[in-house]
Design a protein around this motif. Structure first.
Motif, PDB file in Angstrom:
ATOM      1  N   PRO A 255       0.809  -1.221   0.000  1.00 33.34           N
ATOM      2  CA  PRO A 255       0.000   0.000   0.000  1.00 33.34           C
ATOM      3  C   PRO A 255       0.845   1.276   0.000  1.00 33.34           C
ATOM      4  CG  PRO A 255       0.099  -0.859   2.221  1.00 33.34           C
ATOM      5  CD  PRO A 255       0.919  -1.765   1.342  1.00 33.34           C
ATOM      6  N   PHE A 256       0.959   1.875  -1.164  1.00 28.64           N
ATOM      7  CA  PHE A 256       1.717   3.115  -1.313  1.00 28.64           C
ATOM      8  C   PHE A 256       1.036   4.027  -2.314  1.00 28.64           C
ATOM      9  CE2 PHE A 256       5.073   0.063  -0.212  1.00 28.64           C
ATOM     10  CZ  PHE A 256       5.681   0.727   0.847  1.00 28.64           C
ATOM     11  N   LEU A 257       1.213   5.334  -2.131  1.00 31.02           N
ATOM     12  CA  LEU A 257       0.904   6.332  -3.149  1.00 31.02           C
ATOM     13  C   LEU A 257       2.243   6.787  -3.700  1.00 31.02           C
ATOM     14  CD1 LEU A 257      -1.867   8.361  -1.318  1.00 31.02           C
ATOM     15  CD2 LEU A 257      -2.164   6.834  -3.265  1.00 31.02           C
TER      16      LEU A 257
ATOM     17  N   HIS B 178       9.950  10.916  -7.662  1.00 28.18           N
ATOM     18  CA  HIS B 178      10.416   9.558  -7.319  1.00 28.18           C
ATOM     19  C   HIS B 178      10.247   9.294  -5.823  1.00 28.18           C
ATOM     20  CE1 HIS B 178      13.179   9.094 -11.080  1.00 28.18           C
ATOM     21  NE2 HIS B 178      12.163   9.897 -11.320  1.00 28.18           N
ATOM     22  N   ARG B 179       9.076   9.664  -5.292  1.00 30.27           N
ATOM     23  CA  ARG B 179       8.803   9.460  -3.864  1.00 30.27           C
ATOM     24  C   ARG B 179       7.533   8.637  -3.695  1.00 30.27           C
ATOM     25  NH1 ARG B 179      11.684  12.207  -0.319  1.00 30.27           N
ATOM     26  NH2 ARG B 179      10.116  12.139   1.321  1.00 30.27           N
ATOM     27  N   ARG B 180       7.569   7.725  -2.709  1.00 32.49           N
ATOM     28  CA  ARG B 180       6.362   6.975  -2.390  1.00 32.49           C
ATOM     29  C   ARG B 180       6.008   7.217  -0.929  1.00 32.49           C
ATOM     30  NH1 ARG B 180       8.685   0.952  -3.228  1.00 32.49           N
ATOM     31  NH2 ARG B 180      10.351   1.106  -1.715  1.00 32.49           N
ATOM     32  N   TYR B 181       4.693   7.203  -0.696  1.00 31.29           N
ATOM     33  CA  TYR B 181       4.143   7.474   0.624  1.00 31.29           C
ATOM     34  C   TYR B 181       3.328   6.265   1.075  1.00 31.29           C
ATOM     35  CZ  TYR B 181       5.443  12.227  -0.501  1.00 31.29           C
ATOM     36  OH  TYR B 181       6.159  13.343  -0.842  1.00 31.29           O
ATOM     37  N   PRO B 182       3.542   5.788   2.286  1.00 28.60           N
ATOM     38  CA  PRO B 182       2.813   4.600   2.748  1.00 28.60           C
ATOM     39  C   PRO B 182       1.347   4.896   3.065  1.00 28.60           C
ATOM     40  CG  PRO B 182       4.153   5.476   4.522  1.00 28.60           C
ATOM     41  CD  PRO B 182       4.472   6.297   3.290  1.00 28.60           C
ATOM     42  N   ILE B 183       0.553   3.838   2.978  1.00 25.90           N
ATOM     43  CA  ILE B 183      -0.841   3.880   3.419  1.00 25.90           C
ATOM     44  C   ILE B 183      -0.932   2.903   4.583  1.00 25.90           C
ATOM     45  CG2 ILE B 183      -3.241   3.447   2.799  1.00 25.90           C
ATOM     46  CD1 ILE B 183      -2.401   3.969  -0.137  1.00 25.90           C
ATOM     47  N   VAL B 184      -1.285   3.400   5.756  1.00 22.80           N
ATOM     48  CA  VAL B 184      -1.352   2.587   6.959  1.00 22.80           C
ATOM     49  C   VAL B 184      -2.800   2.555   7.451  1.00 22.80           C
ATOM     50  CG1 VAL B 184      -0.516   2.316   9.323  1.00 22.80           C
ATOM     51  CG2 VAL B 184       1.012   3.236   7.561  1.00 22.80           C
ATOM     52  N   ASP B 185      -3.380   1.372   7.527  1.00 14.59           N
ATOM     53  CA  ASP B 185      -4.777   1.212   7.948  1.00 14.59           C
ATOM     54  C   ASP B 185      -5.709   2.093   7.115  1.00 14.59           C
ATOM     55  OD1 ASP B 185      -4.076  -0.642   9.935  1.00 14.59           O
ATOM     56  OD2 ASP B 185      -3.728   0.955  11.407  1.00 14.59           O
ATOM     57  N   ASP B 186      -5.494   2.098   5.800  1.00 11.87           N
ATOM     58  CA  ASP B 186      -6.284   2.886   4.844  1.00 11.87           C
ATOM     59  C   ASP B 186      -6.133   4.397   5.007  1.00 11.87           C
ATOM     60  OD1 ASP B 186      -7.253   0.979   3.150  1.00 11.87           O
ATOM     61  OD2 ASP B 186      -9.187   0.781   4.151  1.00 11.87           O
ATOM     62  N   ILE B 187      -5.106   4.839   5.707  1.00 12.45           N
ATOM     63  CA  ILE B 187      -4.862   6.276   5.892  1.00 12.45           C
ATOM     64  C   ILE B 187      -3.529   6.631   5.234  1.00 12.45           C
ATOM     65  CG2 ILE B 187      -4.506   8.141   7.552  1.00 12.45           C
ATOM     66  CD1 ILE B 187      -6.160   6.435   9.536  1.00 12.45           C
ATOM     67  N   PRO B 188      -3.564   7.446   4.168  1.00 14.68           N
ATOM     68  CA  PRO B 188      -2.318   7.854   3.517  1.00 14.68           C
ATOM     69  C   PRO B 188      -1.474   8.714   4.461  1.00 14.68           C
ATOM     70  CG  PRO B 188      -4.200   8.296   2.111  1.00 14.68           C
ATOM     71  CD  PRO B 188      -4.737   7.936   3.466  1.00 14.68           C
TER      72      PRO B 188
ATOM     73  N   SER C 272       8.052  14.040   5.586  1.00  9.07           N
ATOM     74  CA  SER C 272       8.983  13.126   6.240  1.00  9.07           C
ATOM     75  C   SER C 272       8.552  11.662   6.117  1.00  9.07           C
ATOM     76  CB  SER C 272       9.144  13.497   7.709  1.00  9.07           C
ATOM     77  OG  SER C 272       7.905  13.404   8.381  1.00  9.07           O
ATOM     78  N   SER C 273       7.301  11.407   5.759  1.00 10.11           N
ATOM     79  CA  SER C 273       6.813  10.033   5.593  1.00 10.11           C
ATOM     80  C   SER C 273       7.189   9.454   4.237  1.00 10.11           C
ATOM     81  CB  SER C 273       5.290   9.985   5.725  1.00 10.11           C
ATOM     82  OG  SER C 273       4.896  10.399   6.996  1.00 10.11           O
TER      83      SER C 273
END
Length: 66
Positions: free
Chosen positions: A27-29, A35-45, A50-51
């Motif tokens: 789960p990433f955006l 060239h950056r990816r952001y995690p999705i944790v428990d359906d919350i981006p 810094s993330s």
């Protein structure tokens, strides 16, 4: 979060304010411009600058391959 989620239309990168892409193996955006990816944790981006995680050129090519 799924590709049809209307939230995806309004979420933007916290750095360049451009659109993000949902990665199927996530789960990433992903922001292909920076060239950056952001995690999705428990359906919350997690969209704090810094993330985000910088990906190298090889990973970027893999993520953006058709």
């Amino acid at each position: 979060m799924n590709p049809a989620d209307p939230l995806l239309k309004i979420l933007v990168c916290p750095i360049d304010k451009g659109p993000l892409t949902l990665l199927p193996e996530g789960p990433f955006l992903y922001n292909p411009r920076l060239h950056r990816r952001y995690p999705i944790v428990d359906d919350i981006p997690q969209l704090l600058p810094s993330s985000g995680e910088q990906v190298d050129d090889a990973e970027h090519r893999r993520l953006t391959a058709p």
